[in-house]
Write a protein that holds these residues in place. Structure first.
Motif, PDB file in Angstrom:
ATOM      1  N   UNK A   1      54.657  53.073  46.432  1.00  0.00           N
ATOM      2  CA  UNK A   1      55.689  53.381  45.449  1.00  0.00           C
ATOM      3  C   UNK A   1      55.673  52.386  44.290  1.00  0.00           C
ATOM      4  N   UNK A   2      55.483  51.143  44.622  1.00  0.00           N
ATOM      5  CA  UNK A   2      55.506  50.091  43.599  1.00  0.00           C
ATOM      6  C   UNK A   2      54.193  49.326  43.629  1.00  0.00           C
ATOM      7  N   UNK A   3      53.783  48.911  42.441  1.00  0.00           N
ATOM      8  CA  UNK A   3      52.567  48.103  42.366  1.00  0.00           C
ATOM      9  C   UNK A   3      52.865  46.706  42.869  1.00  0.00           C
ATOM     10  N   UNK A   4      51.975  46.154  43.672  1.00  0.00           N
ATOM     11  CA  UNK A   4      52.171  44.786  44.139  1.00  0.00           C
ATOM     12  C   UNK A   4      51.813  43.833  43.004  1.00  0.00           C
ATOM     13  N   UNK A   5      52.758  42.946  42.599  1.00  0.00           N
ATOM     14  CA  UNK A   5      52.427  42.054  41.478  1.00  0.00           C
ATOM     15  C   UNK A   5      51.363  41.040  41.863  1.00  0.00           C
ATOM     16  N   UNK A   6      50.623  40.609  40.846  1.00  0.00           N
ATOM     17  CA  UNK A   6      49.630  39.564  41.105  1.00  0.00           C
ATOM     18  C   UNK A   6      50.373  38.249  41.360  1.00  0.00           C
ATOM     19  N   UNK A   7      49.658  37.266  41.868  1.00  0.00           N
ATOM     20  CA  UNK A   7      50.273  35.957  42.169  1.00  0.00           C
ATOM     21  C   UNK A   7      50.856  35.344  40.890  1.00  0.00           C
ATOM     22  N   UNK A   8      50.106  35.476  39.794  1.00  0.00           N
ATOM     23  CA  UNK A   8      50.554  34.896  38.516  1.00  0.00           C
ATOM     24  C   UNK A   8      51.831  35.609  38.035  1.00  0.00           C
TER      25      UNK A   8
END
Lengths: 268, 267
Positions: free
Chosen positions: B14-21
């Motif tokens: 459902x949601x994009x996993x954010x990058x670490x940054x």
């Protein structure tokens, strides 16, 4: 491919009494990261001659006519117009050359929020750069009178005060022709002036262009996809294929059926 | 079957996993907001204690004192004149600057970058700072206000005029270039008429913006009704302050209404 359509190729080479109005040799143009659009185009147009330029979509016809006035800069080749080396002209001399050539666009390119009369008066910018050529309200009487005469020539004097965005496609193209006449050109280039018009309006526009060029003794180079127009309103038909001149015939020797084969051969 | 459905659902989350940054940036931004609120000292406790004081001030404002209405209206007129004067000067000066700043219309890239830089400078420095600058330069009074509004208007209108010119149809420009028209001729004949609706809308917004700004500029000595308001508050004359606030409110509403009507009629 060019060999396959060479049967139609009957280039006229004998009529060289007068110096050509336009002479193009080995004209080439390619866009950055794009294919080569023109690759060595040769063409000559004599004074008062009417030439139709035909070719399938994407063969570089519009690029070619824009290169003639350096609205698009060519990569290579020679262009001589009125005896001038077009590619060597300074920006000031280029402006002067452009002022001698009328250009009618496919999409009329009028200033839509201004009146037909103001749009025609813009043609006077070929010879005057004062505010008198910006808007009809600022124009001197002689300029307004001349613009009205041009509008009368295209039978639109009754629409002088109408805003350009209230005119039909055919009327807009006639205003564009009146603007070209206001320019007092010595040679006319028209890039598909009959496109985007219904058949009747398209024919009217082509007849008007042809007649006005004839009555003023102007050379005419026009692009058209309508083969009947190409035959009826030109002395010569030149066909572009793969960025080169692949056809050059007298119009009175051409017929639409044969010319259609030229397009048929062009298809992959 | 169920596991196959589950696999298909997890393949398209459902949601994009954010990058670490991105995650670190989001957390940092949130932390900064919390820190900012705590540093500024705003708290529910202080707000709760302030509400009765606000009620007290409002109670002393009513009924508004109309004894000095004639003088207040005279100051209001000066304020409006300051706004109109500064705005008109700013609009006039922003037009050539916008031509130099517009992509595809400016004579060359160096001029364009310089013009854009100047417009950005005028826009990013707040009008109150310009007012302080001009109060020091030309002295107290409406002249400083006019100059401050002029500079602020150049910063605002210069940017929007340039963008309006860039967005105009390129066809008429090409047609006039093919005729051999001069650059100025092409701009005046093909670009300006097509950009005119945007010019008018921007100009009317500038007048509205300048009217609001001109009230505040008086607080730093740039003339107009702002100084009257400051004096009334300094002397705890809240009833006169209420009159001033009401006439300012009426002026701003009138200017906005006239602006909206003109926009509808002209554009």
């Amino acid at each position: 491919m060019l060999d396959r359509i060479s049967g139609l190729r009957t280039v006229e080479t004998g009529s060289t009494e007068a110096e050509p109005t336009l002479s193009v040799r080995r004209l080439s143009k390619s866009f950055t990261n794009g294919p080569c659009v023109l690759s060595g185009v040769d063409i000559a147009i004599r004074p008062g001659e009417s030439v139709a330029l035909i070719g399938a979509n994407g063969t570089g016809k519009s690029t070619f006519v824009r290169c003639l006035l350096r609205l698009i800069e060519p990569n290579d080749g020679d262009i001589r117009m009125f005896g001038l080396d077009v590619r060597a002209l300074t920006s000031r001399s280029l402006r002067h050359l452009r002022s001698r050539v009328g250009f009618v666009f496919q999409r009329h390119n009028l200033v839509l929020r201004l009146s037909a009369l103001s749009n025609v008066i813009h043609g006077a910018q070929a010879r005057m750069s004062s505010p008198g050529s910006w808007y009809q309200a600022l124009a001197p009487s002689r300029v307004r009178d001349e613009a009205m005469t041009c509008l009368e020539r295209v039978s639109l004097d009754g629409k002088a005060c109408a805003r350009a965005d209230s005119l039909s496609g055919g009327q807009s193209q006639r205003v564009a022709i009146a603007r070209m006449l206001m320019q007092r050109p010595e040679f006319v280039i028209a890039d598909e002036p009959d496109a985007s018009l219904d058949p009747r309006a398209g024919e009217e526009i082509m007849r008007l262009l042809h007649e006005t060029a004839r009555e003023r003794g102007l050379g005419l180079l026009f692009i058209s996809h309508d083969l009947e127009h190409a035959i009826r309103f030109s002395d010569r038909i030149v066909g572009l294929a793969a960025g080169q001149v692949a056809l050059d015939v007298r119009s009175n020797n051409a017929n639409p059926t044969e010319l259609r084969k030229f397009f048929a051969e062009e298809r992959p | 079957m169920t596991s196959a459905r589950f696999a298909a659902a997890t393949r398209y989350p459902r949601f994009e996993q954010p990058s670490a940054l991105a995650f670190i940036l989001w957390v940092s931004a949130l932390a900064f907001i919390v820190w900012s609120l705590s540093t500024t000292g705003l708290s529910f406790d202080r707000l709760a204690r302030g509400i009765p004081a606000m009620g007290g001030i409002l109670e002393r404002m009513f009924p508004p004192d109309l004894d000095r209405l004639d003088r207040i209206l005279a100051s209001l007129l000066v304020t409006f004149q300051m706004a109109v004067g500064g705005c008109v000067l700013g609009l006039i000066l922003s037009f050539p600057l916008a031509i130099l700043a517009a992509d595809g219309i400016s004579p060359n890239s160096i001029v364009r970058v310089a013009a854009r830089g100047l417009i950005a400078l005028f826009r990013t420095v707040p009008d109150l700072v310009w007012a302080l600058f001009f109060v020091i330069a030309v002295g107290l009074g409406p002249a400083a206000g006019v100059l401050a509004i002029m500079v602020d208007t150049i910063g605002y209108a210069g940017r929007f005029f340039a963008e309006a010119m860039e967005e105009t149809d390129k066809g008429p420009r090409e047609a006039l270039a093919a005729i051999g028209a001069s650059r100025l001729g092409t701009i005046m004949s093909a670009v300006v008429p097509n950009a005119m609706p945007n010019f008018i809308a921007t100009s009317l917004f500038c007048v509205e913006k300048a009217t609001r700004a001109s009230v505040v500029l008086g607080l730093v000595g740039a003339g107009g009704i702002g100084i009257e308001l400051k004096v009334a508050f300094d002397l705890f004359d809240y009833a006169t302050a209420a009159t001033i606030i009401l006439v300012i409110f009426m002026l701003v509403i009138i200017v906005e209404q006239v602006g909206s009507t003109l926009r509808r009629q002209i554009i």
